[in-house]
Scaffold this motif. Sequence first.
Motif, PDB file in Angstrom:
ATOM      1  N   GLY A 184       0.774  -1.218   0.000  1.00 56.01           N
ATOM      2  CA  GLY A 184       0.000   0.000   0.000  1.00 56.01           C
ATOM      3  C   GLY A 184       0.811   1.276   0.000  1.00 56.01           C
ATOM      4  N   VAL A 185       2.107   1.177  -0.205  1.00 58.12           N
ATOM      5  CA  VAL A 185       2.985   2.361  -0.200  1.00 58.12           C
ATOM      6  C   VAL A 185       3.810   2.389  -1.493  1.00 58.12           C
ATOM      7  N   GLU A 186       3.118   2.176  -2.616  1.00 54.61           N
ATOM      8  CA  GLU A 186       3.797   2.044  -3.893  1.00 54.61           C
ATOM      9  C   GLU A 186       4.657   3.251  -4.271  1.00 54.61           C
ATOM     10  N   PRO A 187       4.200   4.496  -4.046  1.00 48.60           N
ATOM     11  CA  PRO A 187       5.061   5.635  -4.403  1.00 48.60           C
ATOM     12  C   PRO A 187       6.382   5.629  -3.638  1.00 48.60           C
ATOM     13  N   MET A 188       6.328   5.256  -2.350  1.00 48.67           N
ATOM     14  CA  MET A 188       7.548   5.208  -1.561  1.00 48.67           C
ATOM     15  C   MET A 188       8.459   4.074  -2.016  1.00 48.67           C
ATOM     16  N   LEU A 189       7.865   2.917  -2.341  1.00 43.87           N
ATOM     17  CA  LEU A 189       8.667   1.790  -2.821  1.00 43.87           C
ATOM     18  C   LEU A 189       9.333   2.155  -4.139  1.00 43.87           C
ATOM     19  N   ARG A 190       8.607   2.821  -5.019  1.00 38.95           N
ATOM     20  CA  ARG A 190       9.181   3.244  -6.299  1.00 38.95           C
ATOM     21  C   ARG A 190      10.369   4.175  -6.069  1.00 38.95           C
ATOM     22  N   SER A 191      10.191   5.116  -5.169  1.00 37.70           N
ATOM     23  CA  SER A 191      11.265   6.070  -4.872  1.00 37.70           C
ATOM     24  C   SER A 191      12.496   5.371  -4.316  1.00 37.70           C
ATOM     25  N   HIS A 192      12.289   4.440  -3.402  1.00 40.98           N
ATOM     26  CA  HIS A 192      13.430   3.799  -2.754  1.00 40.98           C
ATOM     27  C   HIS A 192      14.088   2.750  -3.647  1.00 40.98           C
ATOM     28  N   LEU A 193      13.357   2.157  -4.579  1.00 49.24           N
ATOM     29  CA  LEU A 193      14.000   1.281  -5.554  1.00 49.24           C
ATOM     30  C   LEU A 193      14.927   2.094  -6.443  1.00 49.24           C
ATOM     31  N   ASN A 194      14.503   3.302  -6.799  1.00 53.25           N
ATOM     32  CA  ASN A 194      15.397   4.203  -7.532  1.00 53.25           C
ATOM     33  C   ASN A 194      16.617   4.546  -6.695  1.00 53.25           C
ATOM     34  N   ASN A 195      16.390   4.809  -5.405  1.00 50.70           N
ATOM     35  CA  ASN A 195      17.513   5.113  -4.513  1.00 50.70           C
ATOM     36  C   ASN A 195      18.497   3.953  -4.449  1.00 50.70           C
ATOM     37  N   CYS A 196      17.966   2.728  -4.435  1.00 46.85           N
ATOM     38  CA  CYS A 196      18.838   1.540  -4.414  1.00 46.85           C
ATOM     39  C   CYS A 196      19.822   1.572  -5.587  1.00 46.85           C
ATOM     40  N   LEU A 197      19.307   1.893  -6.767  1.00 53.44           N
ATOM     41  CA  LEU A 197      20.159   1.948  -7.954  1.00 53.44           C
ATOM     42  C   LEU A 197      21.146   3.113  -7.861  1.00 53.44           C
ATOM     43  N   ASN A 198      20.732   4.199  -7.229  1.00 51.85           N
ATOM     44  CA  ASN A 198      21.611   5.362  -7.096  1.00 51.85           C
ATOM     45  C   ASN A 198      22.806   5.101  -6.180  1.00 51.85           C
ATOM     46  N   VAL A 199      22.644   4.199  -5.206  1.00 52.59           N
ATOM     47  CA  VAL A 199      23.733   3.973  -4.239  1.00 52.59           C
ATOM     48  C   VAL A 199      24.489   2.666  -4.499  1.00 52.59           C
ATOM     49  N   GLY A 200      24.304   2.087  -5.691  1.00 51.35           N
ATOM     50  CA  GLY A 200      25.183   0.989  -6.073  1.00 51.35           C
ATOM     51  C   GLY A 200      24.571  -0.381  -6.213  1.00 51.35           C
ATOM     52  N   LEU A 201      23.337  -0.567  -5.762  1.00 52.52           N
ATOM     53  CA  LEU A 201      22.689  -1.840  -6.019  1.00 52.52           C
ATOM     54  C   LEU A 201      22.346  -1.930  -7.508  1.00 52.52           C
ATOM     55  N   THR A 202      22.403  -3.131  -8.062  1.00 52.07           N
ATOM     56  CA  THR A 202      22.169  -3.305  -9.489  1.00 52.07           C
ATOM     57  C   THR A 202      20.755  -3.799  -9.761  1.00 52.07           C
ATOM     58  N   ALA A 203      20.350  -3.717 -11.032  1.00 52.49           N
ATOM     59  CA  ALA A 203      19.040  -4.228 -11.421  1.00 52.49           C
ATOM     60  C   ALA A 203      18.941  -5.729 -11.132  1.00 52.49           C
ATOM     61  N   ASP A 204      20.031  -6.465 -11.363  1.00 47.99           N
ATOM     62  CA  ASP A 204      20.030  -7.906 -11.069  1.00 47.99           C
ATOM     63  C   ASP A 204      19.821  -8.157  -9.578  1.00 47.99           C
ATOM     64  N   GLN A 205      20.454  -7.352  -8.750  1.00 48.75           N
ATOM     65  CA  GLN A 205      20.293  -7.526  -7.308  1.00 48.75           C
ATOM     66  C   GLN A 205      18.857  -7.221  -6.874  1.00 48.75           C
ATOM     67  N   LEU A 206      18.223  -6.247  -7.500  1.00 49.01           N
ATOM     68  CA  LEU A 206      16.842  -5.922  -7.160  1.00 49.01           C
ATOM     69  C   LEU A 206      15.885  -6.989  -7.673  1.00 49.01           C
ATOM     70  N   GLN A 207      16.210  -7.616  -8.793  1.00 50.58           N
ATOM     71  CA  GLN A 207      15.419  -8.759  -9.249  1.00 50.58           C
ATOM     72  C   GLN A 207      15.514  -9.896  -8.238  1.00 50.58           C
ATOM     73  N   GLU A 208      16.727 -10.081  -7.698  1.00 47.54           N
ATOM     74  CA  GLU A 208      16.924 -11.106  -6.673  1.00 47.54           C
ATOM     75  C   GLU A 208      16.158 -10.745  -5.398  1.00 47.54           C
ATOM     76  N   PHE A 209      16.126  -9.456  -5.071  1.00 44.29           N
ATOM     77  CA  PHE A 209      15.343  -8.988  -3.926  1.00 44.29           C
ATOM     78  C   PHE A 209      13.880  -9.412  -4.062  1.00 44.29           C
ATOM     79  N   VAL A 210      13.304  -9.206  -5.227  1.00 41.05           N
ATOM     80  CA  VAL A 210      11.910  -9.608  -5.457  1.00 41.05           C
ATOM     81  C   VAL A 210      11.759 -11.117  -5.322  1.00 41.05           C
ATOM     82  N   ALA A 211      12.748 -11.870  -5.826  1.00 48.01           N
ATOM     83  CA  ALA A 211      12.700 -13.328  -5.720  1.00 48.01           C
ATOM     84  C   ALA A 211      12.722 -13.783  -4.266  1.00 48.01           C
TER      85      ALA A 211
END
Length: 237
Positions: A184-211
Amino acid sequence: MKSIIGLLIALAGMTNPINAQGIKRALSPKDQSTISIAAWTAKGDLDKLKTALNTGLDAGLTVNQIKESLVHLYAYCGFPRSLRGLQTFMQVLDDRKAKGLTHEAGKEASPVNDHRTRYDRGKASLEKLTGVKEPGTKTGYAAFAPEIEVFLKEHLFADLFDRDVLTYAERQLVTVSVLAAIGGVEPMLRSHLNNCLNVGLTADQLQEFVAVIKSAISKKEARSAQKILDEVIKNRK
């Protein structure tokens, strides 16, 4: 020759393991445990949290790393969940101590040697996370309730982020795990997923996060997180 070829294949599999979802492993066992610990704390399922805490300690997370994660997440799911998480962690440590298990305490937070105001330190941290310069004129919730904007800058993004027990990337991983779990906090999740990429986490790592969310928490939360992650990656491209 066949034996040598078999050994080389096995070693290749060890360096690039594949999970049950067919995604190349991008997160360490410590990272995966951090996701589960944060998500189950946010959910308030203390039995599942005990399992995640034991798994995290076995994976090599230090006591202070886990404590810092449990403290950090209160900013996103509240003091009651955070405190129950800490109480559960205390019980897990006592149970493991009774079994003769010892654990590395880990790094303590370094003193803050920055003479800027807490607000300015928080502003700088937020700009590093978002990659965007903070506007001079407040808009949205910051204009509607300016007090909360000050609390966010001074406490969350200064007091907490200045504590170097966890890196910015590790704090963002805790944050998106909490947000994905509570829903229920989709705007915040979207913002922080972007932040993850900004501080060095990769798209592959975020795919693994979802897994990890899918396997450890539920398919429902994973579907929602995946949808938002797909949007984030598409927009950045």
